[in-house]
Write an enzyme that holds these catalytic residues in place. Sequence first.
Site, short mmCIF file in Angstrom:
data_model
loop_
_atom_site.label_atom_id
_atom_site.label_comp_id
_atom_site.label_asym_id
_atom_site.label_seq_id
_atom_site.Cartn_x
_atom_site.Cartn_y
_atom_site.Cartn_z
CG PHE A 78 -1.90 1.19 1.12
CD1 PHE A 78 -3.13 1.02 0.50
CD2 PHE A 78 -1.56 2.46 1.57
CE1 PHE A 78 -4.02 2.08 0.36
CE2 PHE A 78 -2.43 3.53 1.43
CZ PHE A 78 -3.66 3.35 0.83
CE LYS A 137 -0.89 5.81 7.33
NZ LYS A 137 -2.30 5.73 7.77
CG ASP A 197 5.62 3.89 1.76
OD1 ASP A 197 5.52 4.38 2.91
OD2 ASP A 197 4.69 3.86 0.95
CB THR A 231 0.71 26.28 -5.53
OG1 THR A 231 0.24 26.41 -6.87
CG2 THR A 231 0.38 27.57 -4.78
#
Lengths: 471, 471
Positions: free
Chosen positions: A189, A326, A295, A351
């Site tokens: 995931f 997280k 990750d 941005t």
Amino acid sequence: MSVCEKYYPSEPSKPSVTSSSIPGPKSQEELSKLGKVFDARPAYFMADYEKSVGNYIVDADGNTYLDLYAQIASIALGYNNPALIKAAQSPEMIRALVDRPALGNFPSKDLTAILEKLLKFAPKGQSMVWSGLSGADANELAFKAAFMYYRSKQRGYDKEFSAEENSTVMENSTPGSPQLAVLSFKKAFHGRLFASGSVTCSKPIHKLDFPAFNWPHAEYPAYKFPLEQNEDANRAEDDRCLKIVEDLITSWPIPVAALIIEPIQSEGGDNHASKYFLQSLRDLTLKLGVVYIIDEVQTGVGATGKLWCHEYAEIQPPVDLVTFSKKFQSAGYFFHDPHFVPNKPYRQFNTWCGEPARMIIAGAIGQEIVDKKLAEQCARVGDYLFGKLSALQEKYPTKFQNLRGKNRGTFIAWDLPSGAERDALLKNLKLNGCNVGGCAEKSVRLRPTLTFEEKHADIFVDVLSKVVAEI
Amino acid sequence: MSVCEKYYPSEPSKPSVTSSSIPGPKSQEELSKLGKVFDARPAYFMADYEKSVGNYIVDADGNTYLDLYAQIASIALGYNNPALIKAAQSPEMIRALVDRPALGNFPSKDLTAILEKLLKFAPKGQSMVWSGLSGADANELAFKAAFMYYRSKQRGYDKEFSAEENSTVMENSTPGSPQLAVLSFKKAFHGRLFASGSVTCSKPIHKLDFPAFNWPHAEYPAYKFPLEQNEDANRAEDDRCLKIVEDLITSWPIPVAALIIEPIQSEGGDNHASKYFLQSLRDLTLKLGVVYIIDEVQTGVGATGKLWCHEYAEIQPPVDLVTFSKKFQSAGYFFHDPHFVPNKPYRQFNTWCGEPARMIIAGAIGQEIVDKKLAEQCARVGDYLFGKLSALQEKYPTKFQNLRGKNRGTFIAWDLPSGAERDALLKNLKLNGCNVGGCAEKSVRLRPTLTFEEKHADIFVDVLSKVVAEI
């Protein structure tokens, strides 16, 4: 006095649930209002953060749960933490919120200091950081860095783009938009956008009906537990999976520019990768010229008893990019070394280029983790909890299959015989005052805060023993 | 007393620049430190937000600029706005920052009220909102909604996924991961992730070396200005482009599930689409079963003198999805009606499901826009400014080509003869105290805050007249 007692003198001494079903009547009423303007169907209950404190979350009905899920593994220090309240009230925070800068074009005077605070926690080999806004975003920005690096090596770092590249890219076609792939693993995931979605492979519901890139998924090793009794079989499993990774990279019709892996697949069922497997991937990616991305979105920031889970593997030389999010309750980032700065400005740009308000919170969390030795605490409490769960496993072997997470802090999981039994367990845990999450088809995963202590572990194990005895 | 005088009694009466080049020496020194940890090459200068106030931004050297760029078109009310400071200090904000919820699973009691505040500003036809974390994220989440809607219509809303869909999706292959496209326009900008990058088509540098989906780009009408003197030619241009859109949708090898368009292409050069064009796209998308998405990321939230720029087109029936972000200084969102809620929970989902801290800021900005009539003010000041620029255009026709944005508030742009002259103009504007941005190859774009007044317009036009006379 424990860290938790210092932080949270008013933390409840035990959970308390009065509703006969969850969500309770008041939560249901409020969720039905919310559902008129927002897709509220996944809500467990309507939370009352004003009343939540430390390791306890309170809902709209006044039910008080010991929280071992912590906002899908994200709350680091507990609810209403005084150090974070202080950071939230700081003048820097007010400015970050009110005068939100476009950090790439008009960085704020205090940005360097804020980022240096984050970089104090960087794993070996990483001296720079780039910021996105979520874990998925961080992974996609890391892919962009990897693709630019990969093509720069082919083209030459200082070489200009060709006229053909400049024209074809505007048609989304090659060579300007090259066919390049990221290899990931089954059950992985990494997020739910389109590139992060293409490397995610845990459940169909995350991906159905969305176009995806034709990118390969290798097999993630499936170990036998306990690990120490199955070393030979697990080494063979590692080698089997490494062969698949190498075969896919060398045979995939699209060049594989990068590989992304979770050191523990979290949504996918708390599948652990061995030190040998993670190091062998380093060797393989170096041999084949593939960027190695770790990750740490769910495993990072102390959650496994070290600041970064992949530090357990002592990978040499260090991996190329490390993404995280997280447990900094925060945006999303990746650490990198200067080689991954693109050859021209504005190639890695947007941005906002990150969220300074969340960077301030992340810095404060990191500081507390160091000052209060919370990763060490997580390791200690995890060992304690794992011991108690091992005892329960002996008593109820079918209800505690594949208990895993030994020596990985409180990052612990196990399997029930079926999804229905897992769901029943989670439901009854909630009714008895423990908020716990699942993962994969039939696993229970524990993801408490870093201020979770032995006393909380005792409360949880008592409730769990009662619930398991009943189902 | 004007809104700006009430908000900002200490706003400077004029800009003041003492550095002989920008960035000044102190900015340069600090940017070089920042560059060691973060890609700081795009920085204009190092900003001092503590000293910035209202429409003036101050840099590390103490230079004070009238800001007509406003953080790439994002600051809504000016720097250090008292109403936003109040929102930033509220107990709701502290909780949002400290106890960041996973809004999908554990929504906070106050979420409904926060979202209802945002929905007060929803355009016609939209009663629900979904939240991401940036404009690009909002667009990609809108694509997900569009793809699910499109496939649900084909499959039947309540029909279960087939076994083949559930297995092929895990391989990123069809039918589970269907080949579906989003049509966008040349010169469009919708973000820089992989799906948003595939619909972006403004500059090669945004996209080079990244894989992209094989999605089509139609032509966006290129009008002759002034519009009122070129109605026939512009209508013919609209029809030419509409034919291209229809041809692409009906002939593209991948089914086109959605169309995304900016009512004014902003990064791409302030290209305007007519009411006729935007309405004809509605007719066409209904005829061909394509989801119609309006991207108001840069044009929305009052920036063109109406809350949403596409309201000028009075499209009937309303478009399907409207994405927005910047001028709420905030996350990213899309408005939708209940038909775009997926048939199952967890299909449109992620850990955060939005950023409550930014939602609170967005709600406060929206309230101020209504209470202080700031969209109306933007329309009024825009007319005033446009008149002054028209006079300059008469005097210097080659330096003010294709002046555009009449009746669109302060959302004004024009072209220089070349990119080099445009860059020189922007540089000299900065040296004379006006921070202004460019877009496309040779355009100047004005993007001041909504508290920009006639007095600011006068200062800007004075500086501009001086600078134009010199180049």
